[in-house]
Motif scaffolding. Structure first.
Motif, mmCIF file in Angstrom:
data_model
loop_
_atom_site.group_PDB
_atom_site.id
_atom_site.type_symbol
_atom_site.label_atom_id
_atom_site.label_comp_id
_atom_site.label_asym_id
_atom_site.label_seq_id
_atom_site.Cartn_x
_atom_site.Cartn_y
_atom_site.Cartn_z
ATOM 1 N N GLU A 34 -0.908 2.732 -17.703
ATOM 2 C CA GLU A 34 -2.327 2.906 -18.259
ATOM 3 C C GLU A 34 -3.177 1.874 -17.351
ATOM 4 N N GLY A 35 -4.139 2.279 -16.642
ATOM 5 C CA GLY A 35 -5.017 1.820 -15.858
ATOM 6 C C GLY A 35 -4.803 1.685 -14.372
ATOM 7 N N VAL A 36 -3.525 2.008 -14.093
ATOM 8 C CA VAL A 36 -3.373 2.226 -12.424
ATOM 9 C C VAL A 36 -4.432 2.868 -11.794
ATOM 10 N N ARG A 37 -5.035 2.344 -10.789
ATOM 11 C CA ARG A 37 -6.196 3.298 -10.095
ATOM 12 C C ARG A 37 -5.899 3.087 -8.691
ATOM 13 N N PRO A 38 -6.143 4.220 -8.014
ATOM 14 C CA PRO A 38 -6.254 4.201 -6.318
ATOM 15 C C PRO A 38 -7.475 3.637 -5.682
ATOM 16 N N GLU A 39 -7.269 3.213 -4.509
ATOM 17 C CA GLU A 39 -8.657 2.997 -3.824
ATOM 18 C C GLU A 39 -9.559 4.173 -3.487
ATOM 19 N N SER A 40 -10.597 4.092 -3.016
ATOM 20 C CA SER A 40 -11.622 5.197 -2.862
ATOM 21 C C SER A 40 -11.059 6.140 -1.700
ATOM 22 N N ASN A 41 -10.306 5.766 -0.826
ATOM 23 C CA ASN A 41 -9.560 6.580 -0.008
ATOM 24 C C ASN A 41 -8.134 7.176 -0.591
ATOM 25 N N GLY A 42 -7.946 7.297 -1.751
ATOM 26 C CA GLY A 42 -6.724 7.598 -2.338
ATOM 27 C C GLY A 42 -5.471 6.743 -2.194
ATOM 28 N N ASP A 43 -5.284 5.897 -1.467
ATOM 29 C CA ASP A 43 -4.321 4.817 -1.370
ATOM 30 C C ASP A 43 -4.381 4.048 -2.659
ATOM 31 N N THR A 44 -3.152 3.690 -3.090
ATOM 32 C CA THR A 44 -2.937 2.859 -4.022
ATOM 33 C C THR A 44 -2.114 1.427 -3.667
ATOM 34 N N VAL A 45 -2.684 0.474 -4.022
ATOM 35 C CA VAL A 45 -2.495 -0.670 -3.571
ATOM 36 C C VAL A 45 -1.888 -1.504 -4.708
ATOM 37 N N THR B 152 0.889 -1.320 -0.065
ATOM 38 C CA THR B 152 0.093 -0.132 0.229
ATOM 39 C C THR B 152 0.792 1.326 0.046
ATOM 40 N N LEU B 153 0.506 2.112 -1.118
ATOM 41 C CA LEU B 153 1.248 3.437 -1.025
ATOM 42 C C LEU B 153 0.157 4.341 -0.642
ATOM 43 N N PRO B 154 0.238 4.894 0.636
ATOM 44 C CA PRO B 154 -0.807 6.012 1.309
ATOM 45 C C PRO B 154 -0.894 7.076 0.164
ATOM 46 N N SER B 155 -2.021 7.652 0.206
ATOM 47 C CA SER B 155 -2.537 8.684 -0.670
ATOM 48 C C SER B 155 -1.569 9.957 -0.410
ATOM 49 N N GLY B 156 -1.376 10.559 -1.316
ATOM 50 C CA GLY B 156 -0.354 11.614 -1.579
ATOM 51 C C GLY B 156 1.056 11.215 -1.511
ATOM 52 N N VAL B 157 1.316 10.416 -2.472
ATOM 53 C CA VAL B 157 2.505 9.805 -2.646
ATOM 54 C C VAL B 157 3.506 11.332 -3.181
ATOM 55 N N PRO B 158 4.594 11.369 -2.281
ATOM 56 C CA PRO B 158 5.340 12.765 -2.536
ATOM 57 C C PRO B 158 6.414 12.891 -3.513
ATOM 58 N N VAL B 159 5.493 12.788 -4.674
ATOM 59 C CA VAL B 159 6.329 13.023 -6.144
ATOM 60 C C VAL B 159 5.781 14.261 -6.992
ATOM 61 N N LYS B 160 6.902 14.961 -7.362
ATOM 62 C CA LYS B 160 6.535 15.982 -8.426
ATOM 63 C C LYS B 160 6.196 15.444 -9.789
#
Length: 452
Positions: free
Chosen positions: A391-402, A353-361
């Motif tokens: 292509e197609g990578v999507r986050p969860e409803s809370n913004g996290d990416t699994v 799990t990459l929490p929402s707001g992954v710190p990248v520019k």
């Protein structure tokens, strides 16, 4: 005297004949192990140059990956996200050589011992505007023309790595040619090796020392520090002298290489220095415990384990890799363990799990590697990775990416899945391009890799 190498017998301080033999066997083994660990950066350059030459990349040719690197080449922790090019200078054959760097690029030159020589592009003196760099051979005393950024490597051969942020089209504007051909430049040759199956990884047996001898014979003696030169000389690797160990020494060096390769794998995947760990309670690691591209402690001591680890499974040494300001450059973290401390198993399923707001520019990427070759994991997919631009990578409803790992994709999660191989281990690298403040102050942290 009882030792781990057997008993050493002395009479009033004088060694028995068996103790003499055993002492020298032990000394040669220990020096062989240390020489391996200390000279991995050089052997890696020899193997890289040999591999590139096998696909047609010489000192006047630029090899590149388009549209991106696949798992076909055996290449230490290559990335699948950006187009990059490579070549090796041959200043002893070509003389002073010009490189025209692409604009908006991140380019690095390392010498044959993989020591930093210069940046070109955004981190270099041209500041990303594109510039002409003149590389002069060691000891060059001739006239130096104006109009160039002048660089003097310590070795005749140097590794040139080009990364153009504008992609393939931008990379193909790079040029390399001898200064003597500046008035009538030949057409630039390029070789796309993104899907070529070739090896750029150094040996882990006796032939490792033959790779090192290649550098010692070809490069100026003063290009290597006296300590490492002394270690190699004790093994019979000396400039101007043939390296012809007898059967006894050959066997000892073969054993030394195998032991050392096992040691450095342990150092890489289970480091005992707490500085390798980003967080005290997680397994994510950095190859730069002190954020020094020269692997120096705050007191100026060389961190030998850190240097060996980095160069055993990665390449390119540059200050920009470790001291990148917020929003520029890139940062890396790796792990081969799940949240329970067990090694990652290609036959099992995991989530990261990459929490929402992954710190990248710019963007982030998660890539799987083969711990045996330290190269991209070979699966049914040529690029074993997921990144925020996929292509197609999507986050969860809370913004996290699994991110999912396993031999088969969970239903509906194909775009967020990295395939693994049953019967093989793997390790994972997280890359952040243009890392932001919450990465550096550790207020944002990636999750552990969880067994599913």
């Amino acid at each position: 005297m009882e030792t781990v190498f057997g008993a050493l017998d002395f009479f009033d301080g004088l060694p028995s004949p068996d103790a003499v033999t055993r002492s020298y066997d032990t000394l040669d083994l220990l020096r062989g192990i240390e020489a391996f660990l200390n000279c991995v950066p050089g052997a890696s350059m020899v193997a890289m140059r040999r591999g590139l030459r096998s696909v047609g990349v010489d000192s006047r040719t630029i090899g590149y990956t388009a549209p991106r690197c696949t798992s076909a080449p055996v290449l230490l922790t290559g990335n699948t996200e950006t187009t990059y090019g490579m070549t090796f200078l041959a200043l002893d054959e070509d003389g002073p050589t010009v490189i025209e760097a692409p604009g908006n690029s991140l380019c690095v030159v390392d010498d044959m011992w993989q020591r930093y020589v210069t940046d070109m592009g955004i981190a270099g003196p041209d500041q990303g505007e594109g510039g002409k760099y003149l590389f002069l051979p060691p000891g060059h005393e001739g006239d130096v023309p104006d109009g160039y950024f002048v660089v003097r490597p310590a070795t005749y051969s140097s590794w040139v790595v080009l990364r153009a942020l504008g992609g393939t089209e931008s990379l193909l504007t790079a040029r390399i040619h001898p200064l003597s051909a500046a008035a009538d430049r030949p057409e630039q040759r390029f070789v796309n090796w993104a899907e070529s199956d070739f090896n750029t990884v150094h040996a882990n047996d006796f032939s490792f020392f033959e790779e090192i001898d290649t550098i010692v014979q070809a490069e100026p003696p003063e290009s290597l520090d006296p300590e490492r030169a002394g270690q190699l000389a004790a093994l019979g690797i000396v400039r101007g002298k043939p390296f012809r160990p007898d059967e006894r020494m050959r066997s000892i060096l073969d054993t030394a290489a195998r032991i050392a390769s096992g040691i450095v794998r342990t150092l890489a995947f289970k480091p005992r220095d707490p500085g390798f760990y980003y967080y005290p309670d997680r397994s994510w690691k950095t190859p730069f415990p002190t954020r020094s591209h020269e692997f120096l402690s705050a007191e100026g001591a060389r961190l030998l384990d850190s240097r060996a680890v980095f160069h055993y499974f990665a390449t390119v040494s540059s200050p920009a890799m470790v001291t990148a300001p917020v929003g520029t450059g890139s940062q890396y973290a790796y792990t081969a363990e799940d949240s329970t401390g067990e090694w990652l198993d290609g036959g099992r399923h995991y989530t990261l799990t990459l929490p929402s707001g992954v710190p990248v520019k710019n963007f982030w990427a998660v890539t799987a590697y083969d711990p045996q070759t330290r190269s991209l994991l070979r699966t049914d997919h040529p690029c074993p990775s997921v990144n925020s631009q996929s292509e197609g990578v999507r986050p969860e409803s809370n913004g996290d990416t699994v991110i999912h790992f396993g031999p088969t994709a969970p239903q509906g999660e194909e775009a967020n899945w990295v395939q693994t191989v049953p019967g093989k281990a793997f390790f994972v690298t997280l890359r952040l391009y243009g890392p932001l403040e919450s990465w550096f102050d550790k207020s944002w942290r990636p999750g552990e890799i969880e067994p599913a």
